[in-house]
Design a protein around this motif. Structure first.
Motif, mmCIF file in Angstrom:
data_model
loop_
_atom_site.group_PDB
_atom_site.id
_atom_site.type_symbol
_atom_site.label_atom_id
_atom_site.label_comp_id
_atom_site.label_asym_id
_atom_site.label_seq_id
_atom_site.Cartn_x
_atom_site.Cartn_y
_atom_site.Cartn_z
ATOM 1 N N LEU A 86 1.276 -1.301 0.035
ATOM 2 C CA LEU A 86 0.196 0.266 0.336
ATOM 3 C C LEU A 86 0.883 1.017 -0.223
ATOM 4 C CD1 LEU A 86 -2.835 1.512 0.319
ATOM 5 C CD2 LEU A 86 -2.260 1.295 2.462
ATOM 6 N N ALA A 87 1.675 1.646 0.891
ATOM 7 C CA ALA A 87 2.947 3.039 0.339
ATOM 8 C C ALA A 87 3.703 3.131 -0.370
ATOM 9 C CB ALA A 87 3.449 2.511 2.069
ATOM 10 N N LEU A 88 4.128 1.408 -1.606
ATOM 11 C CA LEU A 88 4.486 1.139 -2.669
ATOM 12 C C LEU A 88 3.753 2.961 -3.559
ATOM 13 C CD1 LEU A 88 7.181 0.966 -4.037
ATOM 14 C CD2 LEU A 88 5.921 -0.934 -4.822
ATOM 15 N N GLY A 89 1.934 1.762 -2.738
ATOM 16 C CA GLY A 89 1.738 2.157 -4.209
ATOM 17 C C GLY A 89 1.173 3.528 -3.695
ATOM 18 N N LEU A 90 1.308 3.922 -2.653
ATOM 19 C CA LEU A 90 1.487 6.171 -1.799
ATOM 20 C C LEU A 90 1.931 6.221 -2.803
ATOM 21 C CD1 LEU A 90 -0.219 5.462 1.318
ATOM 22 C CD2 LEU A 90 -1.554 6.267 -0.545
ATOM 23 N N ALA A 91 3.703 5.306 -2.589
ATOM 24 C CA ALA A 91 4.700 6.466 -3.259
ATOM 25 C C ALA A 91 4.551 6.677 -4.525
ATOM 26 C CB ALA A 91 5.992 5.526 -3.071
ATOM 27 N N ILE A 92 3.992 6.074 -5.831
ATOM 28 C CA ILE A 92 3.554 6.188 -6.652
ATOM 29 C C ILE A 92 2.867 7.093 -7.047
ATOM 30 C CG2 ILE A 92 3.699 5.208 -9.733
ATOM 31 C CD1 ILE A 92 4.102 2.372 -7.635
ATOM 32 N N ALA A 93 1.749 7.049 -6.730
ATOM 33 C CA ALA A 93 0.768 7.811 -6.677
ATOM 34 C C ALA A 93 1.629 9.381 -6.063
ATOM 35 C CB ALA A 93 -0.415 7.759 -5.541
ATOM 36 N N VAL A 94 1.792 9.200 -5.020
ATOM 37 C CA VAL A 94 2.734 10.765 -5.241
ATOM 38 C C VAL A 94 3.998 11.323 -5.859
ATOM 39 C CG1 VAL A 94 5.032 11.654 -3.712
ATOM 40 C CG2 VAL A 94 2.647 9.972 -2.147
ATOM 41 N N ARG A 95 4.702 10.352 -6.513
ATOM 42 C CA ARG A 95 5.321 10.766 -7.471
ATOM 43 C C ARG A 95 4.226 11.146 -8.932
ATOM 44 N NH1 ARG A 95 10.716 9.568 -7.199
ATOM 45 N NH2 ARG A 95 10.458 10.961 -9.808
ATOM 46 N N ILE A 96 3.276 10.774 -8.891
ATOM 47 C CA ILE A 96 2.874 10.433 -10.511
ATOM 48 C C ILE A 96 1.410 12.134 -10.061
ATOM 49 C CG2 ILE A 96 0.440 10.549 -11.309
ATOM 50 C CD1 ILE A 96 0.472 7.559 -10.976
ATOM 51 N N ARG A 97 1.787 12.261 -9.139
ATOM 52 C CA ARG A 97 0.880 13.860 -8.952
ATOM 53 C C ARG A 97 2.106 15.010 -8.424
ATOM 54 N NH1 ARG A 97 -2.456 18.107 -6.805
ATOM 55 N NH2 ARG A 97 -0.929 19.957 -6.478
ATOM 56 N N GLU A 98 3.009 14.833 -8.460
ATOM 57 C CA GLU A 98 3.988 15.583 -8.194
ATOM 58 C C GLU A 98 4.276 15.740 -10.445
ATOM 59 O OE1 GLU A 98 8.131 14.024 -6.296
ATOM 60 O OE2 GLU A 98 6.770 15.071 -4.482
ATOM 61 N N ALA A 99 4.611 14.723 -11.074
ATOM 62 C CA ALA A 99 4.966 14.786 -12.485
ATOM 63 C C ALA A 99 4.100 15.645 -13.497
ATOM 64 C CB ALA A 99 5.018 12.976 -12.812
ATOM 65 N N TYR A 100 2.413 15.355 -12.622
ATOM 66 C CA TYR A 100 1.401 15.332 -13.574
ATOM 67 C C TYR A 100 0.006 17.147 -12.549
ATOM 68 C CZ TYR A 100 1.402 10.843 -16.455
ATOM 69 O OH TYR A 100 1.513 10.136 -17.635
ATOM 70 N N GLY A 101 0.773 16.478 -11.571
ATOM 71 C CA GLY A 101 -0.145 17.480 -10.609
ATOM 72 C C GLY A 101 -1.332 17.776 -10.407
ATOM 73 N N THR A 102 -1.735 16.240 -11.389
ATOM 74 C CA THR A 102 -2.998 15.993 -10.186
ATOM 75 C C THR A 102 -3.229 14.276 -9.998
ATOM 76 O OG1 THR A 102 -5.238 15.279 -11.402
ATOM 77 C CG2 THR A 102 -3.651 15.242 -13.028
ATOM 78 N N ILE A 103 -4.009 13.369 -9.378
ATOM 79 C CA ILE A 103 -4.034 11.977 -9.313
ATOM 80 C C ILE A 103 -4.986 11.596 -9.892
ATOM 81 C CG2 ILE A 103 -2.767 11.836 -7.256
ATOM 82 C CD1 ILE A 103 -4.248 11.929 -5.251
ATOM 83 N N GLU A 104 -6.209 12.247 -10.489
ATOM 84 C CA GLU A 104 -7.488 11.843 -11.237
ATOM 85 C C GLU A 104 -7.127 11.758 -12.828
ATOM 86 O OE1 GLU A 104 -10.597 11.823 -9.999
ATOM 87 O OE2 GLU A 104 -9.871 13.175 -7.853
ATOM 88 N N GLU A 105 -7.366 10.029 -11.984
ATOM 89 C CA GLU A 105 -7.460 8.946 -13.867
ATOM 90 C C GLU A 105 -7.357 10.214 -14.935
ATOM 91 O OE1 GLU A 105 -9.643 5.881 -13.926
ATOM 92 O OE2 GLU A 105 -7.294 4.558 -14.585
#
Lengths: 129, 141, 177
Positions: A86-105
């Protein structure tokens, strides 16, 4: 009916988790759904091992009936692995947010599509000149 | 949260007992409910609680990054090392009964070290994850 | 029976969680759900598992989800699609699973296959450790546990790789140049 009640609740929790994973676009909400799904699996394993009138599988002379220890072992490790993934998934979500500025699919897909279109256009322009 | 008196006092009262309970769960795990996974998560949760109340940097001065990072690997290596010790003493990989002349005592010895390995890795991973998420929120300097 | 009541409470909390759009509330509700799960596990005699679930599910994972929420600064957007397709998929799979669950042994049936196969041997206490869960975890299924520990280690290493900052290396490079 009542003998299978725990299985039905397990199925309900599992499907609720599946529904959240498919229907919701927010990555953190998806991970919440995934962890609900995972928790329902704990129930699926542990519930059949229970014996009414039995006790926890810690041997003592005054008891003779014990619940089945094997599912406990399997799920014990699964919980810790579950939180780590779960933490690994959250880390990926955090990186996606940093790269894209959003976590909405949907927004991420739109952004990707825009970039692809722009790249295709610039490649065409280069090919034309 | 840093200056909330109630939280700070309660945390100071509770944290020693949380850590002590983690050690109890670890070393009493043969006779009562407990073992490496449980103790590791309780220990990790105790330190995370400390970090939440008193700040991540205070927690990192208690258990610095290099300690936590070496805990990650040390636990797995200890676990695998018990298996190799079994090999060297003439058994199969992860056979414990060869660790002592008395097979049952050998089993106990193997279980103790294996659980210690699990404890170290699990506690290390919990803490490292927490540190990573907490430090990521800071602006880069 | 107390287990049934707790299971119904869990189902209710998940129903609310499905409808919630506020992610902070959803995370807190997930913590409540995990505590209910830990209580159910105690009622099901799985004390070791309950201990871990209370520490991990309600403690660590709530902290991590809140931390990730803080980093993502996100509230859930209004859904673009209608939820009918996922609902159909979930409900039809659920109906299939319920149909399958009718064929499972009754709750707490001592004649069920799960109680016949390896469990009696585990309960004979061959390694002289009263807590059978510890004995099975560390001794009988040592390879399994070694694998799980490696998975936990790998997940930790993956998180370090994903979230570490490389500022010190950059500074060294600047100083060297």
């Amino acid at each position: 009916m009542l003998e299978h009640f725990s299985y039905f609740i397990t199925v309900f929790l599992m499907m609720a988790g599946l529904f959240i994973v498919i229907a919701r676009g927010n990555l953190i909400k998806k991970l919440i759904g995934l962890s609900i799904f995972q928790t329902s699996v704990y129930l699926l394993y542990i519930a059949p091992g229970k014996l009414v009138g039995g006790t926890a599988p810690i041997l003592a002379t005054q008891f003779s009936t014990y619940s089945n220890p094997l599912p406990h072992v399997l799920i014990l490790t699964a919980i810790v692995v579950g939180v780590a993934t779960l933490a690994l998934g959250l880390a990926i979500a955090v990186r996606i947010r940093e790269a894209y500025g959003t976590i909405e699919e949907d927004e991420i897909l739109t952004l990707d599509h825009t970039v692809e279109v722009a790249e295709a256009q610039s490649a065409e322009a280069r090919g034309g000149s | 949260m840093k200056y909330d008196l109630v939280l700070r006092v309660v945390a100071k009262l509770l944290i020693p007992f949380i850590l002590l309970f983690a050690l109890y769960v670890q070393f009493h795990g043969d006779f009562g409910p407990g073992g490496g996974f449980q103790a590791g998560t309780i220990f990790g949760a105790g330190i995370i609680f400390y970090g939440l109340i008193f700040g991540v940097d205070t927690a990192r001065s208690v258990l610095p990054d290099w300690v936590v990072e070496s805990m990650l690997a040390a636990g797995v290596l200890l676990f695998a090392g018990v298996g190799i010790a079994g090999l060297l003493l003439g058994g199969n990989y992860l056979d414990y009964f060869v660790l002592d002349k008395n097979a049952v005592i050998g089993q106990h010895r193997g279980i103790f070290w294996v659980e210690a390995g699990v404890f170290i890795t699990v506690a290390g991973v919990m803490l490292k994850i927490f540190y990573m998420f907490a430090l990521r929120g800071r602006p880069e300097d | 029976m107390i287990i049934d009541v707790l299971l119904i409470l869990m189902a209710i909390s998940v129903l609310i969680l499905m409808r919630l759009r506020n992610l902070f509330a959803a995370v807190v509700l997930l913590g409540i759900y995990s505590f209910l799960m830990a209580t159910v596990l105690v009622a099901l005699d799985a004390v070791d598992v309950a201990m871990t679930e209370a520490a991990v599910g309600a403690g660590v994972s709530t902290v991590l989800l809140l931390g990730a929420l803080l980093l993502c600064k996100s509230s859930e957007a209004k859904p673009v699609h209608k939820p009918w397709l996922p609902l159909t998929v979930a409900v039809s799979t659920g109906v299939l699973l319920v149909y399958g669950a009718w064929g499972l042994p009754d709750f707490s049936d001592p004649q069920a296959p799960i109680h016949q196969h390896v469990a009696p041997r585990y309960l004979q206490n061959e390694v002289d450790v009263p807590n059978v869960v510890t004995a099975v975890l560390a001794s009988f299924r040592g390879f399994d546990t070694l694998g799980e520990t490696t998975v936990v280690f790998t997940a930790g290493a993956g998180i370090i790789a994903l979230l570490r900052r490389r500022q010190r290396v950059d500074k060294d490079r600047k100083n060297g140049a």
